[in-house]
Motif scaffolding. Structure first.
Motif, PDB file in Angstrom:
ATOM      1  N   LEU A  92     -95.132  69.342 -31.366  1.00 62.34           N
ATOM      2  CA  LEU A  92     -93.966  69.645 -30.532  1.00 62.34           C
ATOM      3  C   LEU A  92     -94.211  70.829 -29.612  1.00 62.34           C
ATOM      4  O   LEU A  92     -93.790  70.838 -28.450  1.00 62.34           O
ATOM      5  CB  LEU A  92     -92.746  69.914 -31.422  1.00 62.34           C
ATOM      6  CG  LEU A  92     -92.166  68.710 -32.164  1.00 62.34           C
ATOM      7  CD1 LEU A  92     -91.141  69.165 -33.191  1.00 62.34           C
ATOM      8  CD2 LEU A  92     -91.537  67.724 -31.196  1.00 62.34           C
ATOM      9  N   ILE A  93     -94.880  71.860 -30.118  1.00 57.54           N
ATOM     10  CA  ILE A  93     -95.066  73.079 -29.336  1.00 57.54           C
ATOM     11  C   ILE A  93     -95.977  72.844 -28.143  1.00 57.54           C
ATOM     12  O   ILE A  93     -95.994  73.650 -27.195  1.00 57.54           O
ATOM     13  CB  ILE A  93     -95.628  74.214 -30.231  1.00 57.54           C
ATOM     14  CG1 ILE A  93     -95.383  75.584 -29.594  1.00 57.54           C
ATOM     15  CG2 ILE A  93     -97.095  73.997 -30.517  1.00 57.54           C
ATOM     16  CD1 ILE A  93     -93.944  75.948 -29.420  1.00 57.54           C
ATOM     17  N   ARG A  94     -96.745  71.752 -28.147  1.00 60.00           N
ATOM     18  CA  ARG A  94     -97.611  71.458 -27.010  1.00 60.00           C
ATOM     19  C   ARG A  94     -96.820  70.978 -25.796  1.00 60.00           C
ATOM     20  O   ARG A  94     -97.329  71.014 -24.680  1.00 60.00           O
ATOM     21  CB  ARG A  94     -98.648  70.390 -27.403  1.00 60.00           C
ATOM     22  CG  ARG A  94     -99.625  70.830 -28.483  1.00 60.00           C
ATOM     23  CD  ARG A  94    -100.757  69.826 -28.607  1.00 60.00           C
ATOM     24  NE  ARG A  94    -101.633  70.145 -29.731  1.00 60.00           N
ATOM     25  CZ  ARG A  94    -101.593  69.529 -30.902  1.00 60.00           C
ATOM     26  NH1 ARG A  94    -100.716  68.541 -31.087  1.00 60.00           N
ATOM     27  NH2 ARG A  94    -102.412  69.854 -31.876  1.00 60.00           N
ATOM     28  N   LEU A  95     -95.606  70.536 -26.001  1.00 63.62           N
ATOM     29  CA  LEU A  95     -94.774  70.086 -24.886  1.00 63.62           C
ATOM     30  C   LEU A  95     -94.278  71.300 -24.110  1.00 63.62           C
ATOM     31  O   LEU A  95     -93.703  72.225 -24.674  1.00 63.62           O
ATOM     32  CB  LEU A  95     -93.587  69.268 -25.400  1.00 63.62           C
ATOM     33  CG  LEU A  95     -93.928  67.955 -26.099  1.00 63.62           C
ATOM     34  CD1 LEU A  95     -92.665  67.295 -26.629  1.00 63.62           C
ATOM     35  CD2 LEU A  95     -94.655  67.018 -25.154  1.00 63.62           C
ATOM     36  N   ARG A  96     -94.475  71.294 -22.809  1.00 68.89           N
ATOM     37  CA  ARG A  96     -94.107  72.440 -21.985  1.00 68.89           C
ATOM     38  C   ARG A  96     -92.605  72.705 -21.956  1.00 68.89           C
ATOM     39  O   ARG A  96     -92.173  73.814 -21.649  1.00 68.89           O
ATOM     40  CB  ARG A  96     -94.597  72.215 -20.550  1.00 68.89           C
ATOM     41  CG  ARG A  96     -96.100  72.258 -20.378  1.00 68.89           C
ATOM     42  CD  ARG A  96     -96.440  72.246 -18.908  1.00 68.89           C
ATOM     43  NE  ARG A  96     -97.865  72.383 -18.683  1.00 68.89           N
ATOM     44  CZ  ARG A  96     -98.409  72.586 -17.488  1.00 68.89           C
ATOM     45  NH1 ARG A  96     -97.621  72.651 -16.428  1.00 68.89           N
ATOM     46  NH2 ARG A  96     -99.718  72.708 -17.349  1.00 68.89           N
TER      47      ARG A  96
END
Length: 288
Positions: A92-96
């Motif tokens: 999830l944290i990879r989504l900008r």
């Protein structure tokens, strides 16, 4: 409370009907409780003092626990694979879009933090009694309830910047200008305004996260996006306490309002970066 908010947001996002309508109702009901609690607390303190008031608060919490325990449990999906506790956050944290959502959550929680810390101190500094202070604090929740019941269904929660930027600027100005107000009607107007703006912003970041997540990882996604909510509750009273001790209550509100305004302007480049790639608008896949 930190565990309660993502859980309730997740349940609200999965209720049948339009998601914006259901999330608006959830936030409205929450704020109706704040209206009754804040206004009632002021009168209870005035009439009975702190001891009986805290007993009523404890009884209310016990009643909420009993009513919450009766909520039907959701059946588990038998085809869903088990996974480690924090495994979903890495994907999830990879989504900008998540840093942008966290910034929106931070500014939306700022007036909420002040309601339980330095708004009461400011109103007492102005010379208002406990009952009047409780009523003024309840006006912020009235604005947020209006956002959930009336306005939420008509807003565009797409990837456009107008809604979060407008709400963030309105929140910042209301926080800073409260230090210039003395009359009850002006304070009330600013409290309703900040409640309305922050209430719309709250629904916005909840809707944004709900749209980019799946049913299986929505709880983790809302918890991650709500990180800004928790950071605001931690940092706002801490910063205001320091500023109040060294500069006074009025300069503290001026500085906080200025900080919130700069934070609002930072949403512009953050929004461009967050939605620069098409993959930020797609659903986050479940990390199995």
């Amino acid at each position: 409370r930190a565990m309660y908010w993502p859980a309730s947001w997740t349940l609200g996002s999965e209720m049948p009907g339009g998601r914006s309508l259901q999330m608006g109702r959830l936030n409205a009901i929450t704020n109706i409780g704040q209206i009754a609690g804040m206004a009632g607390a002021g009168f209870f303190l005035l009439w009975f003092g702190f001891g009986p008031s805290f007993l009523v608060l404890a009884a209310t919490g016990a009643l909420a626990f009993v009513l919450g325990y009766r909520v039907p449990k959701k059946r588990k999906n038998p085809g869903r694979k088990s996974r480690r506790l924090f495994s979903g956050y890495a994907q999830l944290i990879r989504l900008r879009v998540f840093p942008f959502a966290i910034m929106c959550a931070y500014i939306s929680a700022l007036p909420f933090s002040l309601s339980f810390s330095f708004y009461p101190i400011l109103f007492v500094e102005y010379g208002y009694a406990s009952d009047a202070t409780g009523t003024m604090l309840a006006l912020r929740a009235i604005g947020s309830a209006m956002a959930g019941l009336v306005i939420a269904r008509y807003l565009d929660y797409s990837a456009k910047l107008a809604v979060p930027l407008g709400c963030a600027i309105a929140t910042a100005l209301s926080v800073g200008l409260i230090a210039t107000a003395r009359e009850a009607w002006m304070i009330g107007l600013l409290m309703v305004t900040v409640g309305l703006a922050s209430g719309i912003m709250t629904i916005f970041f909840q809707m944004l996260i709900s749209e980019i997540s799946t049913v299986d990882n929505r709880g983790s996604a809302l918890a991650l996006g709500g990180l800004g909510w928790g950071l605001s509750h931690f940092s706002t009273p801490l910063a205001m306490g320091y500023l109040n001790d060294h500069l006074g209550i009025l300069p503290a509100f001026y500085i906080l309002g200025g900080f919130a305004f700069v934070w609002s302007l930072c949403l512009i480049p953050m929004h461009r970066w967050a939605f620069a790639k098409p993959d930020t608008k797609t659903k986050a896949k479940d990390n199995s």
